[in-house]
Design a protein around this motif. Sequence first.
Motif: not given
Lengths: 73, 73, 73, 73, 73, 73
Positions: A5-9, A13, A15, A20, A45-49, A53-54, B53, D44, E3, E5, E35
């Motif tokens: 699981n990859i979380k990025v901004t 920004e 991807p 991806k 699984l890539i999630e964009e936040v 929120n970071w 994603n 966070v 991040y 995981n 990225l």
Amino acid sequence: MPYVNIKVTGGAEAPTTAQKEELIKGATELLARVLNKKPATTVVLIEEVPMENWGVGGESVPVRRMKAAKPSP
Amino acid sequence: MPYVNIKVTGGAEAPTTAQKEELIKGATELLARVLNKKPATTVVLIEEVPMENWGVGGESVPVRRMKAAKPSP
Amino acid sequence: MPYVNIKVTGGAEAPTTAQKEELIKGATELLARVLNKKPATTVVLIEEVPMENWGVGGESVPVRRMKAAKPSP
Amino acid sequence: MPYVNIKVTGGAEAPTTAQKEELIKGATELLARVLNKKPATTVVLIEEVPMENWGVGGESVPVRRMKAAKPSP
Amino acid sequence: MPYVNIKVTGGAEAPTTAQKEELIKGATELLARVLNKKPATTVVLIEEVPMENWGVGGESVPVRRMKAAKPSP
Amino acid sequence: MPYVNIKVTGGAEAPTTAQKEELIKGATELLARVLNKKPATTVVLIEEVPMENWGVGGESVPVRRMKAAKPSP
């Protein structure tokens, strides 16, 4: 059976579709190379936040960047 | 106190409100039936992730589907 | 491509191997029934977390249970 | 090296930018105070999830609220 | 701020310390290459999950492997 | 309905039972103070991850600490 699981901004920004694709390919190859995991069962699984929120160091990323850009007197 | 996190493809494939209700009900019943967990403290959280994603076999889901749909020569 | 992550209390309350099998089967069937997802690509991951690591209402689960068991004067 | 992931309802109930800043600051201070963790390496991450994607007691949050607001006959 | 995981099977199949080091290095380089993310703020977290806690196709991994090893009559 | 997942190093550095109680209380109060969330439905989950499974800057935490402790010639 690995799960990555990859979380990025996200937002400005986020991807691109091509990036991806590269992340999925690269993470799958990493697990195959290091742990000999079968690509067929590696899920990525890539999630964009949103950037605001970071946080790190007790501050959100936008606040940190603003401070880094502004020289202290 | 169980916590169930269900990640599914969003966008055009996102579950409807009624389907989300069924997923929440079904997951809660599953934990009650198998582990005798109290529904009152079972939390279910559904997250929708854009199809591009997700990856498996080193490729994103849209690329996999495209290849599956196109017969190789 | 769904991914289901089930977190439950471990230790003395950990699910048995047979119960884990039922959770995996049940979660996969739920996604197939409600969203027509293919079982072949549904991944289920069960994580066991010690009871004292869970909290609700600002208290850990063991403290809550102790209070629930002890009648107030 | 702590990592704190806060999931809250989004949409109309989403935290404001100022509230996110407070959550990041508060969670970082909590880890520093209780476990003496360095703020510089505390990450966070706040994630916003639509209200209808949350369930407890086998029902989604909107259904629960509707029932709570409507007195039974 | 990425991040990553990585969840893999633990127990007898758990990665060694050297393999964990390679996974951390590889995932950080992947994010830098694709990225342009700064390694200094890329966090990688490896979690080991017992094999019987993973399922795919409605069956746990040990059951799947047992069936794959045993030819049907 | 908030859900707070706190991941910290385990093993020799694992929080004590009393510290876990404080983390649960503190995170629940934070959500109540900042977002007015009801403690009764705030779930906190603490997960302990071995130090060698965490990485930042492309290195595991033990390697980073060893380097930080050893002055370069």
